[in-house]
Design a protein around this motif. Structure first.
Motif, PDB file in Angstrom:
ATOM      1  N   GLY A  25      12.662   7.422   8.786  1.00  0.00           N
ATOM      2  CA  GLY A  25      13.646   8.369   8.359  1.00  0.00           C
ATOM      3  C   GLY A  25      14.391   7.984   7.363  1.00  0.00           C
ATOM      4  O   GLY A  25      15.840   8.346   7.065  1.00  0.00           O
ATOM      5  N   ILE A  26      13.860   7.034   6.336  1.00  0.00           N
ATOM      6  CA  ILE A  26      14.542   6.447   5.245  1.00  0.00           C
ATOM      7  C   ILE A  26      14.307   7.473   4.246  1.00  0.00           C
ATOM      8  O   ILE A  26      13.143   7.872   3.590  1.00  0.00           O
ATOM      9  N   PRO A  27      15.169   7.875   3.346  1.00  0.00           N
ATOM     10  CA  PRO A  27      15.130   8.964   2.256  1.00  0.00           C
ATOM     11  C   PRO A  27      14.245   8.062   1.092  1.00  0.00           C
ATOM     12  O   PRO A  27      14.275   7.200   0.774  1.00  0.00           O
ATOM     13  N   HIS A  28      13.407   9.012   0.789  1.00  0.00           N
ATOM     14  CA  HIS A  28      12.222   8.815  -0.218  1.00  0.00           C
ATOM     15  C   HIS A  28      11.590  10.194  -0.692  1.00  0.00           C
ATOM     16  O   HIS A  28      11.825  11.124  -0.149  1.00  0.00           O
ATOM     17  N   PRO A  29      10.907  10.172  -1.912  1.00  0.00           N
ATOM     18  CA  PRO A  29      10.374  11.076  -2.326  1.00  0.00           C
ATOM     19  C   PRO A  29       9.306  11.794  -1.392  1.00  0.00           C
ATOM     20  O   PRO A  29       8.673  10.996  -0.881  1.00  0.00           O
ATOM     21  N   PHE A  45      20.112   8.271  -2.655  1.00  0.00           N
ATOM     22  CA  PHE A  45      19.198   7.281  -2.966  1.00  0.00           C
ATOM     23  C   PHE A  45      18.111   7.158  -2.578  1.00  0.00           C
ATOM     24  O   PHE A  45      17.963   7.112  -1.097  1.00  0.00           O
ATOM     25  N   ARG A  46      16.959   7.596  -3.044  1.00  0.00           N
ATOM     26  CA  ARG A  46      15.669   7.520  -2.429  1.00  0.00           C
ATOM     27  C   ARG A  46      15.028   6.581  -2.945  1.00  0.00           C
ATOM     28  O   ARG A  46      14.779   5.835  -4.140  1.00  0.00           O
ATOM     29  N   ILE A  47      14.460   5.635  -1.948  1.00  0.00           N
ATOM     30  CA  ILE A  47      13.560   4.229  -2.322  1.00  0.00           C
ATOM     31  C   ILE A  47      12.263   4.831  -2.851  1.00  0.00           C
ATOM     32  O   ILE A  47      11.569   5.764  -2.464  1.00  0.00           O
ATOM     33  N   LEU A  48      11.751   4.190  -3.897  1.00  0.00           N
ATOM     34  CA  LEU A  48      10.698   4.386  -4.542  1.00  0.00           C
ATOM     35  C   LEU A  48       9.456   3.273  -4.329  1.00  0.00           C
ATOM     36  O   LEU A  48       8.482   3.377  -3.950  1.00  0.00           O
ATOM     37  N   ASP A 105       0.775  -1.184  -0.036  1.00  0.00           N
ATOM     38  CA  ASP A 105      -0.026  -0.057   0.066  1.00  0.00           C
ATOM     39  C   ASP A 105       0.849   1.277  -0.130  1.00  0.00           C
ATOM     40  O   ASP A 105       1.523   1.669   1.150  1.00  0.00           O
ATOM     41  N   LYS A 106       0.842   1.968  -1.339  1.00  0.00           N
ATOM     42  CA  LYS A 106       1.728   3.069  -1.115  1.00  0.00           C
ATOM     43  C   LYS A 106       1.740   4.087  -0.365  1.00  0.00           C
ATOM     44  O   LYS A 106       2.645   4.720   0.063  1.00  0.00           O
ATOM     45  N   ALA A 107       0.416   4.462   0.148  1.00  0.00           N
ATOM     46  CA  ALA A 107       0.188   5.469   1.130  1.00  0.00           C
ATOM     47  C   ALA A 107       1.023   5.037   2.520  1.00  0.00           C
ATOM     48  O   ALA A 107       1.607   5.764   3.232  1.00  0.00           O
ATOM     49  N   ARG A 108       0.547   3.847   2.893  1.00  0.00           N
ATOM     50  CA  ARG A 108       0.974   3.382   4.144  1.00  0.00           C
ATOM     51  C   ARG A 108       2.639   3.267   3.978  1.00  0.00           C
ATOM     52  O   ARG A 108       3.516   3.438   4.976  1.00  0.00           O
ATOM     53  N   PHE A 109       3.156   2.900   3.035  1.00  0.00           N
ATOM     54  CA  PHE A 109       4.636   2.667   2.990  1.00  0.00           C
ATOM     55  C   PHE A 109       5.347   3.968   3.065  1.00  0.00           C
ATOM     56  O   PHE A 109       6.197   4.163   3.596  1.00  0.00           O
ATOM     57  N   GLY A 110       4.750   5.050   2.283  1.00  0.00           N
ATOM     58  CA  GLY A 110       5.257   6.366   2.457  1.00  0.00           C
ATOM     59  C   GLY A 110       5.221   6.790   3.907  1.00  0.00           C
ATOM     60  O   GLY A 110       6.136   7.440   4.383  1.00  0.00           O
ATOM     61  N   ALA A 167      21.879   2.865  -0.533  1.00  0.00           N
ATOM     62  CA  ALA A 167      20.676   2.333  -0.806  1.00  0.00           C
ATOM     63  C   ALA A 167      20.654   0.813  -0.261  1.00  0.00           C
ATOM     64  O   ALA A 167      19.686   0.631   0.383  1.00  0.00           O
ATOM     65  N   VAL A 168      21.542   0.213  -0.129  1.00  0.00           N
ATOM     66  CA  VAL A 168      21.594  -1.046   0.689  1.00  0.00           C
ATOM     67  C   VAL A 168      21.436  -0.864   2.058  1.00  0.00           C
ATOM     68  O   VAL A 168      20.717  -1.639   2.723  1.00  0.00           O
ATOM     69  N   GLU A 169      22.036   0.247   2.949  1.00  0.00           N
ATOM     70  CA  GLU A 169      22.018   0.520   4.136  1.00  0.00           C
ATOM     71  C   GLU A 169      20.653   0.847   4.410  1.00  0.00           C
ATOM     72  O   GLU A 169      19.757   0.299   5.441  1.00  0.00           O
ATOM     73  N   SER A 170      19.830   1.475   3.757  1.00  0.00           N
ATOM     74  CA  SER A 170      18.564   2.034   3.862  1.00  0.00           C
ATOM     75  C   SER A 170      17.527   0.657   3.644  1.00  0.00           C
ATOM     76  O   SER A 170      16.746   0.668   4.480  1.00  0.00           O
ATOM     77  N   LEU A 171      17.887  -0.141   2.756  1.00  0.00           N
ATOM     78  CA  LEU A 171      16.922  -1.440   2.689  1.00  0.00           C
ATOM     79  C   LEU A 171      17.098  -2.144   3.797  1.00  0.00           C
ATOM     80  O   LEU A 171      16.126  -2.833   4.183  1.00  0.00           O
ATOM     81  N   GLU A 172      18.487  -2.403   4.172  1.00  0.00           N
ATOM     82  CA  GLU A 172      18.696  -3.313   5.317  1.00  0.00           C
ATOM     83  C   GLU A 172      17.904  -2.930   6.521  1.00  0.00           C
ATOM     84  O   GLU A 172      17.066  -3.743   7.328  1.00  0.00           O
ATOM     85  N   ARG A 173      17.803  -1.711   6.745  1.00  0.00           N
ATOM     86  CA  ARG A 173      17.177  -1.017   7.905  1.00  0.00           C
ATOM     87  C   ARG A 173      15.460  -1.267   7.688  1.00  0.00           C
ATOM     88  O   ARG A 173      14.787  -1.644   8.739  1.00  0.00           O
ATOM     89  N   LEU A 174      15.061  -0.914   6.535  1.00  0.00           N
ATOM     90  CA  LEU A 174      13.617  -1.165   6.330  1.00  0.00           C
ATOM     91  C   LEU A 174      13.206  -2.561   6.529  1.00  0.00           C
ATOM     92  O   LEU A 174      12.185  -2.868   7.156  1.00  0.00           O
ATOM     93  N   LEU A 175      14.004  -3.525   6.000  1.00  0.00           N
ATOM     94  CA  LEU A 175      13.438  -4.915   5.959  1.00  0.00           C
ATOM     95  C   LEU A 175      13.697  -5.392   7.413  1.00  0.00           C
ATOM     96  O   LEU A 175      12.846  -6.263   7.989  1.00  0.00           O
ATOM     97  N   ALA A 176      14.716  -5.039   7.999  1.00  0.00           N
ATOM     98  CA  ALA A 176      14.735  -5.648   9.765  1.00  0.00           C
ATOM     99  C   ALA A 176      13.858  -4.903  10.391  1.00  0.00           C
ATOM    100  O   ALA A 176      13.196  -5.513  11.317  1.00  0.00           O
ATOM    101  N   GLY A 177      13.516  -3.692  10.116  1.00  0.00           N
ATOM    102  CA  GLY A 177      12.139  -2.995  11.085  1.00  0.00           C
ATOM    103  C   GLY A 177      10.938  -3.776  10.717  1.00  0.00           C
ATOM    104  O   GLY A 177      10.048  -3.659  11.750  1.00  0.00           O
TER     105      GLY A 177
END
Length: 409
Positions: free
Chosen positions: A122-126, A278-281, A110-115, A248-258
């Motif tokens: 605090g993960i960089p994103h648009p 690197f902004r995650i889409l 769900d892109k709204a919940r994802f945003g 980007a890998v650091e941001s993704l690792e933090r997201l998936l672990a959380g």
């Protein structure tokens, strides 16, 4: 122990070929006549009625009556991953899945919940603006943003209704008009800032996270061309070393672990032309179009999903996979190259050299029928087009006619 590919098209075909590379027997749940069904390794699911991949109550009955002691489903679509996360208790033991909780999948899909989750983490994103009512559009600071487009909270429903992944809105008035049409069709959307930069600033980090939280597979690739423009899929991409996308890998690792994520993933980033961030889409929670490309470079996430679902040790892939390998979706890339000016695409001989060295998305000599079916389809379209009289040019991308077209769901 067999696997069941719950997917169709390029993703279903790629997943099947990945399992073949790992010597894992597989059935495919897809519509009759699908691209995946043309593979030499295709086998429909056993039983009186083959499963067409539709995930509903009838599919639960098919699974209960399927003459298999056990099998591992591997999803090739977000809705299939979500549906498999909700399998009733009487089916979970027979059809074990390497997947995340329903809550985790809903946040990522769900892109709204994802945003909202990204902002809280605090993960960089648009910059993203949920639109639940028309008044929400008034809060969007158009003057501060580079460009703005509307994107769906549910990508698959939106794509079926509009034929697009996103719709441009040049100003507040146009956005209101588009939103009202989408809202009338029951489509929920949000507004998002378009991260500046061309197609080559898109990067993907694909991989697998097992039941113990270990990233057993990571594979990075860079988009070079896209079809169709702006909101399409990669038509040509290349593998890149993980060090090139370290942040980007650091941001993704933090997201998936959380989120305590488990399973196959494919995360898309864009490197902001303004500051290099690197902004995650988005994160796909299942196999993706180029999953076979990753496997042929040594990162077979489908094999990992099968091992993890069965409780087996997951064999990790090397982090030093070959960099600079290319993969082309030839039909889309031909259209892209023809539409680009030479200053953008570069000399034609360089494009031809890329194609000669690349892995092919569908075309393979050891499994030729899917590629031949695509070639026949392209030839048929060209012949039909040649028989038509010229028509007026379509509205330009981002124009009001193109942006407000909504099909009846």
């Amino acid at each position: 122990m067999p696997a069941i590919v719950v997917g169709s098209g390029q993703t279903g075909l790629g997943t099947l070929r990945c399992l073949r590379l790992a010597d894992i027997p597989a059935f495919v749940a897809c519509p009759a006549g699908d691209l995946a069904a043309r593979s030499r390794w295709y086998r429909p699911t056993p039983g009186e009625t083959a499963w067409d991949g539709v995930c509903n109550d009838a599919a639960l009955d098919l699974l209960r009556r399927m003459p298999l002691e056990r099998a591992v489903p591997i999803p090739g679509a977000d809705d299939a991953a979500l549906w498999l996360s909700r399998l009733p208790d009487d089916l979970r033991a027979r059809f074990p899945v390497s997947g995340s909780s329903t809550r985790t999948l809903e946040i990522l899909q769900d892109k709204a919940r994802f945003g909202e989750h990204l902002a809280a983490s605090g993960i960089p994103h648009p910059r993203t603006f949920p639109i639940r009512r028309a008044a929400d559009i008034d809060t969007i600071p158009f003057g501060e943003l580079d460009r703005v487009f509307l994107k769906p909270t549910n990508s698959q429903l939106f794509l079926r209704a509009t034929g697009a992944k996103g719709l441009w809105a040049r100003n507040r008035i146009e956005m209101e008009a588009i939103w009202h049409r989408l809202e009338a069709h029951g489509l929920e959307v949000l507004a998002q800032e378009y991260v500046p930069g061309d197609a080559t600033r898109h990067y993907f980090v694909d991989g697998f996270r097992d039941r113990n939280g270990t990233l057993t597979g990571l594979f990075a690739r860079r988009r070079w061309r896209i079809f169709p423009p702006d909101f399409g899929n990669s038509s040509y991409c290349r593998s890149v070393p993980l060090k090139e996308v370290g942040n980007a890998v650091e941001s993704l690792e933090r997201l998936l672990a959380g989120l305590d994520y488990r399973g196959i993933f494919s995360a898309e980033f864009k490197r902001d032309a303004r500051d290099g961030t690197f902004r995650i889409l988005e994160v796909n929670t299942r196999a993706w179009w180029y999953v076979e490309f990753a496997a042929r470079c040594g990162v077979n996430v489908c094999r990992m999903a099968w091992q993890d679902a069965l409780g087996l040790p997951v064999q990790p892939s090397p982090r030093d996979y070959p960099a600079g390998e290319g993969c082309v979706n030839l039909p889309g890339d031909i259209i892209t190259v023809r539409s680009q000016p030479r200053a953008v695409r570069g000399p034609l001989h360089r494009i031809l050299a890329q194609w000669l060295r690349a892995h092919y998305h569908v075309f393979r000599l050891d499994d030729p029928r899917p590629g031949l079916s695509v070639a026949r389809e392209i030839l048929g379209r060209l012949l039909r087009r040649a028989g038509r009289r010229p028509r007026a040019a379509a509205a330009t991308p981002g124009g009001e006619a193109a942006a407000t077209d909504v099909r009846t769901p």
